[in-house]
Motif scaffolding. Structure first.
Motif, PDB file in Angstrom:
ATOM      1  N   GLU A  92       2.366   1.825  -3.512  1.00 28.16           N
ATOM      2  CA  GLU A  92       1.352   2.291  -4.471  1.00 28.16           C
ATOM      3  C   GLU A  92       0.881   3.709  -4.135  1.00 28.16           C
ATOM      4  O   GLU A  92       0.639   4.506  -5.041  1.00 28.16           O
ATOM      5  N   PHE A  93       0.763   4.021  -2.859  1.00 34.88           N
ATOM      6  CA  PHE A  93       0.389   5.374  -2.445  1.00 34.88           C
ATOM      7  C   PHE A  93       1.475   6.364  -2.878  1.00 34.88           C
ATOM      8  O   PHE A  93       1.178   7.438  -3.399  1.00 34.88           O
ATOM      9  N   ALA A 152       1.304   7.063  -6.558  1.00 38.91           N
ATOM     10  CA  ALA A 152       0.168   7.928  -6.896  1.00 38.91           C
ATOM     11  C   ALA A 152       0.385   9.374  -6.492  1.00 38.91           C
ATOM     12  O   ALA A 152       0.082  10.287  -7.267  1.00 38.91           O
ATOM     13  N   HIS A 202      -5.445   4.074 -11.169  1.00 33.41           N
ATOM     14  CA  HIS A 202      -4.536   3.792 -10.058  1.00 33.41           C
ATOM     15  C   HIS A 202      -5.058   4.389  -8.754  1.00 33.41           C
ATOM     16  O   HIS A 202      -4.961   3.750  -7.701  1.00 33.41           O
ATOM     17  N   TYR A 203      -5.629   5.595  -8.791  1.00 30.29           N
ATOM     18  CA  TYR A 203      -6.201   6.186  -7.581  1.00 30.29           C
ATOM     19  C   TYR A 203      -7.286   5.289  -6.993  1.00 30.29           C
ATOM     20  O   TYR A 203      -7.360   5.093  -5.777  1.00 30.29           O
ATOM     21  N   SER A 225      -8.581  -5.664  -6.665  1.00 31.29           N
ATOM     22  CA  SER A 225      -7.422  -4.874  -7.099  1.00 31.29           C
ATOM     23  C   SER A 225      -6.622  -5.598  -8.174  1.00 31.29           C
ATOM     24  O   SER A 225      -6.103  -4.968  -9.095  1.00 31.29           O
ATOM     25  N   VAL A 231       0.836  -1.196   0.000  1.00 35.62           N
ATOM     26  CA  VAL A 231       0.000   0.000   0.000  1.00 35.62           C
ATOM     27  C   VAL A 231       0.875   1.251   0.000  1.00 35.62           C
ATOM     28  O   VAL A 231       0.610   2.204  -0.739  1.00 35.62           O
ATOM     29  N   ARG A 260      -7.564   2.026  -7.472  1.00 32.55           N
ATOM     30  CA  ARG A 260      -6.907   0.828  -6.947  1.00 32.55           C
ATOM     31  C   ARG A 260      -6.254   1.100  -5.600  1.00 32.55           C
ATOM     32  O   ARG A 260      -6.338   0.274  -4.689  1.00 32.55           O
ATOM     33  N   VAL A 261      -5.635   2.248  -5.452  1.00 30.87           N
ATOM     34  CA  VAL A 261      -5.017   2.601  -4.170  1.00 30.87           C
ATOM     35  C   VAL A 261      -6.084   2.664  -3.076  1.00 30.87           C
ATOM     36  O   VAL A 261      -5.877   2.158  -1.965  1.00 30.87           O
TER      37      VAL A 261
END
Length: 148
Positions: A20-21, A24, A129-130, A91, A17, A132-133
């Motif tokens: 990925e954060f 983004a 992607h946002y 996801s 997480v 998915r995050v």
């Protein structure tokens, strides 16, 4: 043994997480601020590097959650773990259907061969992607709550 599995799973999912954060909300902003073609070249390189690592991380996280769900079925919080697993499955589906096709194109682009709509494609990737995050943050929160 179950406690170690729970803690290990939360750490692995939490690190995923975090990566990925960061992509983004930090890395992509840095790449967007670079001059000329540097940002696009950075995105291509990032697509190749993270495109190789993240699928393994997603599947490993999902497998750990599945093992936790089975091993802890009769323990408190099992429903939260199963729900978190469902979100991680979502996801992965999002990744395969929405993000990977764009990433597979983008990781081959150079300033000489990129399509004219490359920025629009990257913006679409970022919107997906946002979402998915948000999904994996929710999964992580459920896993953390299951520990309590």
């Amino acid at each position: 043994m179950l406690n170690a599995l729970e803690a290990f799973t939360v750490v692995i999912v939490g690190l995923m997480v975090g990566v990925e954060f960061s992509v983004a909300f930090v890395v992509n902003r840095i790449l967007d601020a670079l001059p000329e073609d540097s940002g696009q070249l950075g995105r291509s390189h990032g697509g190749r590097m993270l495109g190789a690592v993240m699928p393994v991380w997603y599947i490993a996280s999902l497998a750990l959650v599945a093992v936790w769900a089975v091993a802890g079925w009769h323990h408190p919080g099992a429903g939260l773990v199963v729900t978190a697993g469902g979100l991680l499955i979502l996801s992965v589906i999002m990744s395969v259907l929405l993000l990977v096709p764009i990433n597979d194109r983008g990781k081959t682009w150079t300033p000489e061969n990129r399509p004219t709509d490359w920025k629009e494609q990257m913006n679409r990737w970022e919107r997906y992607h946002y979402v998915r995050v948000a999904v994996i943050i929710a999964a992580f929160a459920l896993l953390a709550a299951a520990l309590v």
